[in-house]
Design a protein around this motif. Sequence first.
Motif, PDB file in Angstrom:
ATOM      1  N   LEU A  55      -5.577  -3.896  -6.148  1.00 36.63           N
ATOM      2  CA  LEU A  55      -4.730  -2.872  -6.108  1.00 36.63           C
ATOM      3  C   LEU A  55      -3.933  -2.251  -4.639  1.00 36.63           C
ATOM      4  O   LEU A  55      -5.139  -1.822  -4.754  1.00 36.63           O
ATOM      5  CB  LEU A  55      -5.157  -1.447  -7.485  1.00 36.63           C
ATOM      6  CG  LEU A  55      -4.212  -0.292  -6.921  1.00 36.63           C
ATOM      7  CD1 LEU A  55      -1.916  -0.804  -7.751  1.00 36.63           C
ATOM      8  CD2 LEU A  55      -4.994   0.234  -7.960  1.00 36.63           C
ATOM      9  N   TYR A  56      -3.243  -1.724  -4.355  1.00 37.68           N
ATOM     10  CA  TYR A  56      -3.028  -2.045  -2.749  1.00 37.68           C
ATOM     11  C   TYR A  56      -2.247  -0.771  -2.993  1.00 37.68           C
ATOM     12  O   TYR A  56      -0.665  -0.849  -3.351  1.00 37.68           O
ATOM     13  CB  TYR A  56      -2.407  -2.651  -2.745  1.00 37.68           C
ATOM     14  CG  TYR A  56      -2.323  -2.633  -0.948  1.00 37.68           C
ATOM     15  CD1 TYR A  56      -3.598  -3.113   0.561  1.00 37.68           C
ATOM     16  CD2 TYR A  56      -1.332  -2.503  -0.115  1.00 37.68           C
ATOM     17  CE1 TYR A  56      -3.263  -3.045   1.790  1.00 37.68           C
ATOM     18  CE2 TYR A  56      -1.381  -1.822   1.648  1.00 37.68           C
ATOM     19  CZ  TYR A  56      -2.179  -2.344   2.543  1.00 37.68           C
ATOM     20  OH  TYR A  56      -1.760  -2.165   3.346  1.00 37.68           O
ATOM     21  N   LEU A  57      -2.645   0.510  -2.427  1.00 31.26           N
ATOM     22  CA  LEU A  57      -1.501   1.618  -2.305  1.00 31.26           C
ATOM     23  C   LEU A  57      -1.044   1.700  -1.296  1.00 31.26           C
ATOM     24  O   LEU A  57      -1.493   1.934   0.156  1.00 31.26           O
ATOM     25  CB  LEU A  57      -2.583   2.885  -2.713  1.00 31.26           C
ATOM     26  CG  LEU A  57      -3.043   2.666  -4.374  1.00 31.26           C
ATOM     27  CD1 LEU A  57      -4.360   3.968  -4.338  1.00 31.26           C
ATOM     28  CD2 LEU A  57      -2.037   2.537  -4.846  1.00 31.26           C
ATOM     29  N   GLY A  58       0.364   2.145  -1.419  1.00 24.53           N
ATOM     30  CA  GLY A  58       1.250   2.244   0.195  1.00 24.53           C
ATOM     31  C   GLY A  58       1.473   0.659   0.969  1.00 24.53           C
ATOM     32  O   GLY A  58       1.536   0.560   1.966  1.00 24.53           O
ATOM     33  N   ALA A  59       2.271   0.557  -0.120  1.00 28.44           N
ATOM     34  CA  ALA A  59       2.369  -1.197   0.576  1.00 28.44           C
ATOM     35  C   ALA A  59       2.979  -0.972   1.861  1.00 28.44           C
ATOM     36  O   ALA A  59       3.921  -2.467   2.692  1.00 28.44           O
ATOM     37  CB  ALA A  59       2.515  -1.729  -0.535  1.00 28.44           C
ATOM     38  N   THR A 102       4.063  -5.550   5.346  1.00 27.06           N
ATOM     39  CA  THR A 102       3.135  -6.271   6.587  1.00 27.06           C
ATOM     40  C   THR A 102       1.875  -6.389   5.838  1.00 27.06           C
ATOM     41  O   THR A 102       1.098  -7.712   6.248  1.00 27.06           O
ATOM     42  CB  THR A 102       2.590  -5.408   8.254  1.00 27.06           C
ATOM     43  OG1 THR A 102       4.846  -4.684   7.933  1.00 27.06           O
ATOM     44  CG2 THR A 102       2.131  -6.103   8.855  1.00 27.06           C
ATOM     45  N   THR A 103       0.483  -5.755   5.528  1.00 30.87           N
ATOM     46  CA  THR A 103      -0.874  -5.950   5.381  1.00 30.87           C
ATOM     47  C   THR A 103      -1.043  -6.631   3.837  1.00 30.87           C
ATOM     48  O   THR A 103      -1.636  -7.693   3.740  1.00 30.87           O
ATOM     49  CB  THR A 103      -1.858  -4.896   5.472  1.00 30.87           C
ATOM     50  OG1 THR A 103      -1.829  -4.345   6.836  1.00 30.87           O
ATOM     51  CG2 THR A 103      -2.677  -5.686   5.425  1.00 30.87           C
ATOM     52  N   VAL A 104      -0.176  -5.983   2.737  1.00 28.18           N
ATOM     53  CA  VAL A 104      -0.319  -6.548   1.323  1.00 28.18           C
ATOM     54  C   VAL A 104      -0.271  -7.960   1.403  1.00 28.18           C
ATOM     55  O   VAL A 104      -1.091  -8.953   0.901  1.00 28.18           O
ATOM     56  CB  VAL A 104       0.547  -6.131   0.829  1.00 28.18           C
ATOM     57  CG1 VAL A 104       1.618  -6.477   0.108  1.00 28.18           C
ATOM     58  CG2 VAL A 104      -0.069  -5.785  -0.618  1.00 28.18           C
ATOM     59  N   VAL A 137       1.713  -0.658  -4.516  1.00 28.93           N
ATOM     60  CA  VAL A 137       1.997   0.334  -4.768  1.00 28.93           C
ATOM     61  C   VAL A 137       3.102   1.115  -3.829  1.00 28.93           C
ATOM     62  O   VAL A 137       1.633   1.222  -3.014  1.00 28.93           O
ATOM     63  CB  VAL A 137       0.840   1.547  -5.880  1.00 28.93           C
ATOM     64  CG1 VAL A 137       2.140   2.773  -5.224  1.00 28.93           C
ATOM     65  CG2 VAL A 137       0.463   0.789  -7.139  1.00 28.93           C
ATOM     66  N   GLU A 138       3.953   1.099  -3.851  1.00 27.47           N
ATOM     67  CA  GLU A 138       5.145   2.009  -2.808  1.00 27.47           C
ATOM     68  C   GLU A 138       5.873   2.784  -3.449  1.00 27.47           C
ATOM     69  O   GLU A 138       6.465   2.041  -4.290  1.00 27.47           O
ATOM     70  CB  GLU A 138       5.627   0.852  -1.848  1.00 27.47           C
ATOM     71  CG  GLU A 138       6.342   1.522  -1.219  1.00 27.47           C
ATOM     72  CD  GLU A 138       6.035   2.804  -0.016  1.00 27.47           C
ATOM     73  OE1 GLU A 138       4.550   2.599   0.559  1.00 27.47           O
ATOM     74  OE2 GLU A 138       6.313   3.799   0.327  1.00 27.47           O
ATOM     75  N   PHE A 139       5.913   4.192  -3.075  1.00 27.41           N
ATOM     76  CA  PHE A 139       6.828   4.777  -3.270  1.00 27.41           C
ATOM     77  C   PHE A 139       8.278   5.524  -2.988  1.00 27.41           C
ATOM     78  O   PHE A 139       9.325   6.369  -3.064  1.00 27.41           O
ATOM     79  CB  PHE A 139       6.474   5.998  -4.069  1.00 27.41           C
ATOM     80  CG  PHE A 139       6.036   7.572  -2.742  1.00 27.41           C
ATOM     81  CD1 PHE A 139       6.191   6.904  -1.274  1.00 27.41           C
ATOM     82  CD2 PHE A 139       6.170   8.806  -3.044  1.00 27.41           C
ATOM     83  CE1 PHE A 139       5.784   7.870  -0.357  1.00 27.41           C
ATOM     84  CE2 PHE A 139       6.229   9.565  -1.950  1.00 27.41           C
ATOM     85  CZ  PHE A 139       5.484   9.299  -0.628  1.00 27.41           C
TER      86      PHE A 139
HETATM   87  C1  LIG Z   1       0.879   3.859   7.152  1.00 26.33           C
HETATM   88  S1  LIG Z   1       2.554   3.234   5.507  1.00 26.33           S
HETATM   89  C2  LIG Z   1       1.685   2.321   4.976  1.00 26.33           C
HETATM   90  C3  LIG Z   1       1.520   0.258   5.272  1.00 26.33           C
HETATM   91  C4  LIG Z   1       1.118  -0.887   5.333  1.00 26.33           C
HETATM   92  N1  LIG Z   1      -0.236   0.104   4.505  1.00 26.33           N
HETATM   93  C5  LIG Z   1       0.662  -1.845   5.669  1.00 26.33           C
HETATM   94  O1  LIG Z   1       0.407  -2.183   6.324  1.00 26.33           O
HETATM   95  O2  LIG Z   1       1.612  -3.141   5.271  1.00 26.33           O
HETATM   96  C6  LIG Z   1       2.306   4.043   4.574  1.00 26.33           C
HETATM   97  C7  LIG Z   1       3.230   4.245   3.639  1.00 26.33           C
HETATM   98  O3  LIG Z   1       2.644   4.708   2.695  1.00 26.33           O
HETATM   99  C8  LIG Z   1       3.378   5.514   1.330  1.00 26.33           C
HETATM  100  N2  LIG Z   1       3.031   6.522   0.476  1.00 26.33           N
HETATM  101  C9  LIG Z   1       2.643   7.600   1.144  1.00 26.33           C
HETATM  102  N3  LIG Z   1       2.380   8.504   0.043  1.00 26.33           N
HETATM  103  C10 LIG Z   1       2.584   7.810  -0.613  1.00 26.33           C
HETATM  104  C11 LIG Z   1       2.630   7.467  -2.341  1.00 26.33           C
HETATM  105  N4  LIG Z   1       1.720   8.950  -3.055  1.00 26.33           N
HETATM  106  N5  LIG Z   1       2.706   6.722  -3.755  1.00 26.33           N
HETATM  107  C12 LIG Z   1       2.694   5.345  -3.395  1.00 26.33           C
HETATM  108  N6  LIG Z   1       3.127   4.977  -1.805  1.00 26.33           N
HETATM  109  C13 LIG Z   1       2.821   5.951  -0.864  1.00 26.33           C
HETATM  110  C14 LIG Z   1       4.504   5.098   2.936  1.00 26.33           C
HETATM  111  O4  LIG Z   1       5.644   5.175   1.715  1.00 26.33           O
HETATM  112  C15 LIG Z   1       4.603   4.433   3.974  1.00 26.33           C
HETATM  113  O5  LIG Z   1       5.059   3.371   2.767  1.00 26.33           O
END
Ligand SMILES: C[S@@+](CC[C@H](N)C(=O)[O-])C[C@H]1O[C@@H](n2cnc3c(N)ncnc32)[C@H](O)[C@@H]1O
Length: 217
Positions: free
Chosen positions: A66-70, A74-76, A89-91
């Motif tokens: 489960l990847y949060l903040g996708a 790029t990373t996921v 998960v991305e909001f």
């Molecule tokens: C630093 S970026 C992530 C970069 C990504 N992980 C990568 O390396 O490819 C942070 C991400 O978290 C998302 N984000 C922040 N709060 C969030 C939440 N409560 N639920 C889901 N996504 C969230 C933002 O919209 C943003 O796209």
Amino acid sequence: MTADLPPGIERRRFDGRERFATRGEPVYGEPQDDAGWRAWDAGRSKLGAVLELGMDPGFDGEDSVLYLGAASGTTVSHVADFAGPTYAVEFAPRPTRDLLGVADSRPNLFPLLKDARAPETYAHVVEAGLDYLVQDVATRGQATVALRNRRFLAPDGRLVAAVKARSEDVLTDPDDVFADVLDELREGYAIVETRRLDRFHDDHLAVVAEPQAGGDP
Ligand SMILES: C[S@@+](CC[C@H](N)C(=O)[O-])C[C@H]1O[C@@H](n2cnc3c(N)ncnc32)[C@H](O)[C@@H]1O
């Protein structure tokens, strides 16, 4: 120390330099070699930096994640290249649209337009007993997000989180911010390893942790 690499992650040579790489469709303009391996840019990916700095999350190549903040993937995308089922998960709607395109060539990648602070909104989709919770949400309350999503982890699963100090507090010294975040994480996790990612990402701390009983927020 060098990470014990699972099948699906290799060190490959790009432009005369060895880098981590996974095999899949390119996503963000990263170089790809003739065998289909694409470079994993540690400057654009905190998980890439985790590997580059020699931390070993213990991936085995079949992991469920489960990847949060996708964001836009790029990373996921690299994770889905080497792992099993990968829930992302991305909001924010705009990057999630790009993420859907990234998933086109990755049948094991499941984008979810959801708020990571409200895991009950995706608990009907995401299986429990996952091997990894990978977190990179640039938001206040990063420890709370990790604690709330612990419910998806298997007892022997792992959290791999990149904590951004400035998302918690722009004025406080990052070391103090990290200490507070780790204190809160200990309500539900045993910390295995931490490492500052500043060589690649300013004011970020990588945390590898294991779930423990108790501490449900
Ligand atoms: C630093 S970026 C992530 C970069 C990504 N992980 C990568 O390396 O490819 C942070 C991400 O978290 C998302 N984000 C922040 N709060 C969030 C939440 N409560 N639920 C889901 N996504 C969230 C933002 O919209 C943003 O796209």
